[in-house]
Design a protein around this motif. Structure first.
Motif, short mmCIF file in Angstrom:
data_model
loop_
_atom_site.label_atom_id
_atom_site.label_comp_id
_atom_site.label_asym_id
_atom_site.label_seq_id
_atom_site.Cartn_x
_atom_site.Cartn_y
_atom_site.Cartn_z
N GLN A 277 -8.89 24.50 13.47
CA GLN A 277 -9.89 24.14 12.47
C GLN A 277 -10.57 22.83 12.83
O GLN A 277 -11.78 22.66 12.63
CB GLN A 277 -9.24 24.04 11.10
CG GLN A 277 -8.74 25.36 10.55
CD GLN A 277 -8.18 25.23 9.15
OE1 GLN A 277 -8.52 24.31 8.40
NE2 GLN A 277 -7.28 26.14 8.78
N GLY A 278 -9.79 21.90 13.37
CA GLY A 278 -10.39 20.63 13.79
C GLY A 278 -11.44 20.83 14.86
O GLY A 278 -12.50 20.21 14.83
N LEU A 279 -11.14 21.71 15.83
CA LEU A 279 -12.11 22.00 16.88
C LEU A 279 -13.37 22.63 16.31
O LEU A 279 -14.49 22.27 16.70
CB LEU A 279 -11.47 22.94 17.91
CG LEU A 279 -12.38 23.43 19.04
CD1 LEU A 279 -12.89 22.26 19.87
CD2 LEU A 279 -11.64 24.44 19.91
N ALA A 280 -13.20 23.55 15.35
CA ALA A 280 -14.37 24.21 14.75
C ALA A 280 -15.24 23.22 13.98
O ALA A 280 -16.47 23.24 14.09
CB ALA A 280 -13.90 25.33 13.83
N VAL A 281 -14.60 22.34 13.22
CA VAL A 281 -15.36 21.36 12.43
C VAL A 281 -16.06 20.35 13.33
O VAL A 281 -17.26 20.08 13.18
CB VAL A 281 -14.43 20.63 11.43
CG1 VAL A 281 -15.16 19.48 10.75
CG2 VAL A 281 -13.91 21.61 10.39
N PHE A 282 -15.32 19.82 14.30
CA PHE A 282 -15.91 18.82 15.20
C PHE A 282 -17.02 19.45 16.04
O PHE A 282 -18.10 18.86 16.20
CB PHE A 282 -14.82 18.26 16.11
CG PHE A 282 -15.27 17.12 16.98
CD1 PHE A 282 -15.86 16.00 16.43
CD2 PHE A 282 -15.07 17.16 18.36
CE1 PHE A 282 -16.27 14.94 17.23
CE2 PHE A 282 -15.46 16.11 19.16
CZ PHE A 282 -16.07 15.00 18.60
N GLY A 283 -16.79 20.65 16.55
CA GLY A 283 -17.83 21.34 17.30
C GLY A 283 -19.04 21.64 16.44
O GLY A 283 -20.19 21.59 16.92
N GLY A 284 -18.81 21.95 15.16
CA GLY A 284 -19.94 22.21 14.26
C GLY A 284 -20.84 21.00 14.08
O GLY A 284 -22.07 21.14 14.06
N TYR A 285 -20.24 19.82 13.97
CA TYR A 285 -21.04 18.60 13.87
C TYR A 285 -21.92 18.42 15.11
O TYR A 285 -23.11 18.07 15.01
CB TYR A 285 -20.14 17.37 13.72
CG TYR A 285 -19.58 17.16 12.34
CD1 TYR A 285 -20.41 16.85 11.27
CD2 TYR A 285 -18.21 17.24 12.10
CE1 TYR A 285 -19.89 16.64 10.00
CE2 TYR A 285 -17.68 17.04 10.85
CZ TYR A 285 -18.53 16.74 9.79
OH TYR A 285 -18.01 16.54 8.54
N ILE A 286 -21.35 18.67 16.27
CA ILE A 286 -22.10 18.49 17.52
C ILE A 286 -23.25 19.49 17.60
O ILE A 286 -24.39 19.12 17.93
CB ILE A 286 -21.16 18.67 18.73
CG1 ILE A 286 -20.08 17.59 18.71
CG2 ILE A 286 -21.95 18.60 20.04
CD1 ILE A 286 -18.98 17.81 19.73
N VAL A 287 -22.97 20.75 17.28
CA VAL A 287 -24.01 21.78 17.35
C VAL A 287 -25.14 21.48 16.37
O VAL A 287 -26.33 21.57 16.71
CB VAL A 287 -23.40 23.17 17.06
CG1 VAL A 287 -24.49 24.22 16.90
CG2 VAL A 287 -22.46 23.58 18.20
N LEU A 288 -24.80 21.11 15.14
CA LEU A 288 -25.83 20.81 14.15
C LEU A 288 -26.68 19.61 14.57
O LEU A 288 -27.91 19.61 14.39
CB LEU A 288 -25.18 20.55 12.79
CG LEU A 288 -24.57 21.76 12.08
CD1 LEU A 288 -23.88 21.33 10.80
CD2 LEU A 288 -25.64 22.81 11.78
N ALA A 289 -26.04 18.59 15.12
CA ALA A 289 -26.79 17.41 15.55
C ALA A 289 -27.75 17.76 16.69
O ALA A 289 -28.90 17.30 16.72
CB ALA A 289 -25.83 16.31 15.99
N LEU A 290 -27.29 18.57 17.64
CA LEU A 290 -28.16 18.96 18.76
C LEU A 290 -29.29 19.86 18.30
O LEU A 290 -30.42 19.76 18.81
CB LEU A 290 -27.32 19.66 19.84
CG LEU A 290 -26.37 18.76 20.63
CD1 LEU A 290 -25.47 19.60 21.53
CD2 LEU A 290 -27.16 17.76 21.48
N ILE A 291 -29.03 20.75 17.34
CA ILE A 291 -30.10 21.60 16.81
C ILE A 291 -31.15 20.75 16.11
O ILE A 291 -32.36 20.95 16.27
CB ILE A 291 -29.51 22.65 15.85
CG1 ILE A 291 -28.70 23.69 16.63
CG2 ILE A 291 -30.63 23.33 15.06
CD1 ILE A 291 -28.00 24.70 15.75
N ALA A 292 -30.70 19.77 15.32
CA ALA A 292 -31.65 18.88 14.64
C ALA A 292 -32.48 18.10 15.66
O ALA A 292 -33.71 17.95 15.50
CB ALA A 292 -30.90 17.91 13.73
#
Length: 302
Positions: A277-292
């Motif tokens: 779950q930690g990997l999913a949450v941390f990876g989600g932050y990275i993906v969202l920031a790069l998309i923005a």
């Protein structure tokens, strides 16, 4: 981060051949031929150009070496302090907060500092082009714009991850050797959870670097992006605790720094998410920031 004036020129040549250059070298070249020249932009060439830009800067090598030294050195220092081989410093005998930490966490404690180094380097890799004006040359060579961001992400993330994986492995082995020499409990790479912790440490510092790169693209200002990154990684977890125990218990595990910490934890903690779950949450932050960052790169003027 500043770049030599010829860096953008060299990188641009690898990204694409300019239509104007094509017409100049072939008199009578028509619009079709110029379009063919412009169509020669490929992701492989853009990646090559970003590689040139990254390693043309001396600060890149210096920062990576500093991160490696810090990760290994702090791991050894914390391990030696925990066994009493190095006496805690300070007038009151206080030293690093090593009590109660498992052997793997001790060896990888340098991550807390190293993530700021890689995060700042990520900011500079993107925002530095805006401060020097080199971003104009990059986007002229790659008019579609987004390949520039994806290439930066691949090159920067790949380089940092490989360097930090080697550093985290070395830090773990060196730290465990120090613990064993001090007759303290130690681990090996074959123990349960250790490979994940070593890889997770490298993933954490790389992920923070990518967050810095995305913030550099979002804010286009080096100082503002670094300040924001430090606030999110270091200051925000402390502020959450001021909102009360119930809120902190429910929110803190989902903050970027705490979600990433779950990746390098050998012993699961009730204060952290499970590693998956930690990997999913941390990876989600990275993906969202790069998309923005990608959306704003397409919509904003340089």
């Amino acid at each position: 981060m500043t770049a030599a004036p010829d860096t953008a020129t060299r990188a641009g040549r690898h990204a694409a051949a300019s239509p104007a250059d094509t017409a100049a070298s072939h008199p009578g070249t028509g619009p079709t031929d110029r379009a063919v020249g412009a169509a020669r932009v490929t992701l492989r060439r853009v990646i090559h150009s970003e590689w040139i830009k990254l390693f043309t800067l001396r600060s890149t090598v210096i920062a990576l070496l500093a991160a490696i030294v810090a990760l290994v050195g702090l791991g050894v220092l914390f391990a030696a302090t925990s066994t009493g081989q190095i006496a805690p410093g300070g007038p009151d005998g206080g030293g690093p907060p090593v009590a109660g930490l498992d052997p793997a966490t001790l060896s990888l404690s340098g991550v807390l500092l190293v993530q700021l180094i890689t995060g700042s380097l990520g900011v500079l890799a993107m925002a530095g082009e805006y401060s020097t004006g080199m971003i104009r040359s990059s986007l002229i060579g790659v008019p579609r714009r987004l390949p520039v961001l994806w290439a930066k992400t691949l090159v920067f993330g790949g380089v940092v991850f490989v360097a930090m994986l080697a550093a985290s492995g070395t830090a773990f082995l060196a730290g465990q050797a120090v613990l064993a020499a001090g007759d303290a409990a130690s681990l090996t790479l074959s123990d349960d959870g250790v490979p994940r912790a070593v890889v997770g440490a490298a993933a954490q510092v790389t992920g923070v670097g990518l967050l810095g790169l995305a913030l550099g693209g979002l804010l286009r200002n080096t100082s503002a992006a670094i300040s924001t990154l430090v606030g999110v990684i270091l200051v925000l977890p402390g502020l959450i605790t001021l909102l009360g125990a119930d809120i902190a218990e429910n929110v803190s595990p989902y903050l970027p720094s705490n979600a990433a910490a779950a990746l390098r934890s050998v012993v699961e903690s009730p204060e952290l998410l499970p590693p998956g779950q930690g990997l999913a949450v941390f990876g989600g932050y990275i993906v969202l920031a790069l998309i923005a960052a990608a959306v704003l790169l397409r919509r904003r003027d340089v």
